[in-house]
Enzyme design. Structure first.
Site, PDB file in Angstrom:
ATOM      1  CB  CYS A 144      49.172  46.930  34.911  1.00 13.98           C
ATOM      2  SG  CYS A 144      50.107  46.117  36.220  1.00 13.98           S
ATOM      3  CG  HIS A 251      46.059  44.542  37.023  1.00 15.42           C
ATOM      4  ND1 HIS A 251      46.882  44.563  35.930  1.00 15.42           N
ATOM      5  CD2 HIS A 251      44.961  45.274  36.674  1.00 15.42           C
ATOM      6  CE1 HIS A 251      46.309  45.253  34.958  1.00 15.42           C
ATOM      7  NE2 HIS A 251      45.150  45.699  35.392  1.00 15.42           N
ATOM      8  CG  ASP A 269      42.219  46.113  33.792  1.00 17.96           C
ATOM      9  OD1 ASP A 269      43.360  46.439  33.435  1.00 17.96           O
ATOM     10  OD2 ASP A 269      41.928  44.966  34.167  1.00 17.96           O
TER      11      ASP A 269
END
Length: 540
Positions: A144, A251, A269
């Site tokens: 991520c 994240h 995202d």
């Protein structure tokens, strides 16, 4: 009288239980024979390094597949389970996305479209378009941070200076092996400090704020308002998914837009296989950034990132794995001792009279002190390495080779390098200097050996003294601000070295500047560990 109906029921039940037993045995054999890495992937959702195995029931699996209209499973999902009282507690092996919690608004939903329209009308959607044009899905479950950075680099039109594939220079996750080895990122992801180090290593200016007691929600909201109206800066947040009621832990996501009426931000995202882009409350995101990262012991935070218009790629030097942000606790003992002795020498205050009297011999004294500090390093305590294996140049372009040759020549022509070589010969200190660097491993392409063929290179010109010279030039000398106008040895050395660099070739100034930025980020672990959660501008 024999009851055939009873017999058929018993036979059917027995057959189902035998089949269930066979399936369980087959699963057990598969798990025992599979490689450890595959077993780990089957047992854990490895994107969430802090999240335990998520156990789901058979009913939940059928419900999930029915909701997503899985063409393979939908017919079976409509049938009643044979054993509805039995819960399957085996680790899941497959997922197709997750349902967004009630804290989030899906970007593509009707409500999400309405929020998007209002953000556009309010003028807080300018940052969205450059990011959307480079929106990507991360290639590894723990990528991520890496994929977010790739998205930002390409959105800000940063030229990597290296070929991706064919003739194209373009950023990809495989090209971001600088501060953290890719195999470590695949297993554990990256921390906020490692993210900053990678960004700096790839020609970005970064201002980092850790969301602790000294940070302000009001300031954050103003930053969001400002950055969503421009397209030459990007705001990236490091936060906990748990606070947003999502599965997982740490994240990274860039913010693409802001809707002021409802105080919502758009999180783009990169884990799109799991959650789509979504709108969340800005105060809730703030709470998610206040959580403590168990890996570092400090709070999470956000980064303001912009392209550095004046810097170019580093061509030769890099910090070694022993002087790295990937180290979990302390640096090796030899490096810690070196840092302590070198900083002790630098922090000595000089009076005006001492400053004038030492000018003629000060550079020699500084080189002596640096070499003396290096003597405490162990054989495996190297401070620097190289970007590539200097005896293996198959993958290098002629332009790159010329840049490195020009850099080495410019470095050898500096007064500092001449003093280093003179003192090294006079004191026979070659053994101490040799410990300062380690050769890079064979040049890698996508994690595989390039099968390099030896080519006549300049490696015979690259002496150990070049690494000592570069390290002294790039050292992040701290401002001490002593009383009565006096200066420290570090202040004086920094002034002298900066004056010499002012007249140096651009290739040398750029290399030293970039190396100095890396050292600032890495050494913050040593110098400022006690307050690493503070609001920090790494360029100060």
């Amino acid at each position: 009288m024999f009851r055939w109906d009873v017999f058929r029921i018993l036979k059917k039940t027995l057959r189902v239980r035998v089949l269930e037993t066979d399936v369980n045995k087959k699963f057990a054999r598969t798990m025992s024979s599979a490689p450890a890495a595959k077993v780990a992937k089957m047992e854990y959702d490895i994107q969430e390094k802090e999240t335990p195995t998520e156990l789901i029931t058979e009913d939940e699996v059928h419900k999930d597949n029915k909701e997503h209209k899985n063409p393979v499973m939908s017919q079976e999902a409509d049938k009643p389970c044979v054993h509805q009282h039995t819960q399957i507690m085996q680790p899941p092996t497959q997922f197709y996305r997750r349902e967004l919690p009630d804290t989030c608004i899906s970007f593509s939903s009707e409500e999400g479209k309405l929020v998007f329209r209002k953000a556009l009308d309010a003028g807080h959607l300018n940052s969205y378009f450059s990011l959307a044009s480079q929106f990507r899905t991360q290639e590894e479950p723990a990528y991520c941070g890496l994929s977010t950075l790739v998205m930002v680099l390409n959105a800000l039109a940063v030229d990597p200076g290296r070929v991706w594939k064919g003739p194209w220079r373009w950023y990809h996750e495989d090209m971001l092996e600088c501060c953290v080895p890719l195999q470590i990122i695949q297993e554990k992801g990256i921390t906020l400090r490692e993210f900053v180090c990678l960004a700096i290593c790839n020609y970005l200016d970064v201002v980092t704020t850790y969301v602790d007691h000294s940070a302000s929600l009001k300031d954050f909201r103003e930053i969001v308002k400002e950055l969503t109206q421009v397209d030459d800066k990007v705001l990236v947040c490091s936060y906990s998914r748990k606070t947003l009621k999502q599965t997982g832990a740490g994240h990274f996501s860039p913010i693409g837009a802001y809707e002021p009426e409802r105080d919502l931000v758009l999180l783009m995202d990169v884990a799109r296989f799991k959650y789509p882009p979504h709108w969340v409350s800005l105060p809730l995101l703030w709470e998610a950034m206040k959580t403590v990262d168990s890996e570092t012991g400090s709070s999470r935070g956000y980064c303001i990132i912009k392209r550095n218009q004046t810097t170019e790629p580093m061509v030769l030097f890099r910090t070694s794995p022993h002087l790295s942000v990937t180290l979990k606790s302390e640096f090796p003992e030899g490096i810690r001792t070196f840092l302590k002795e070198w900083e002790t020498w630098l922090n000595v205050t000089l009076s005006k009279a001492e400053e004038e009297s030492q000018k003629s011999s000060f550079m020699d004294n500084a080189v002596f002190a640096f070499i003396r500090s290096l003597s405490v390093l162990g054989e495996d305590d190297a401070l620097l390495s190289t970007q590539i294996d200097m005896s293996c140049a198959k993958a290098l372009t002629q332009t790159h080779m010329c840049c490195v040759e020009n850099l080495v020549e410019a470095l050898s022509n500096t007064n500092l390098h001449k003093r280093v070589e003179s003192i090294t010969r006079a004191t026979n200190a070659s053994q101490e200097i040799r410990k300062i660097w380690m050769p890079a491993v064979m040049y890698n392409t996508n994690g595989k050996s390039s099968g390099c063929i030896h080519r006549d290179t300049f490696s015979d010109k690259l002496h150990d003294s070049a690494f000592l010279t570069a390290l002294m030039f790039a050292w992040p000398y701290k401002e001490q601000n002593p009383v009565d106008g006096a200066v420290t040895r570090g202040d004086l050395l920094k002034k002298i070295l900066h004056q010499e660099l002012d007249s140096a070739l651009h290739v040398l100034k750029n290399e030293i500047e970039q190396l100095s930025k890396l050292l600032k980020v890495v050494l913050k672990k040593y110098y400022h560990c006690q307050d690493c959660g503070c609001k920090t501008n790494v360029f100060k």
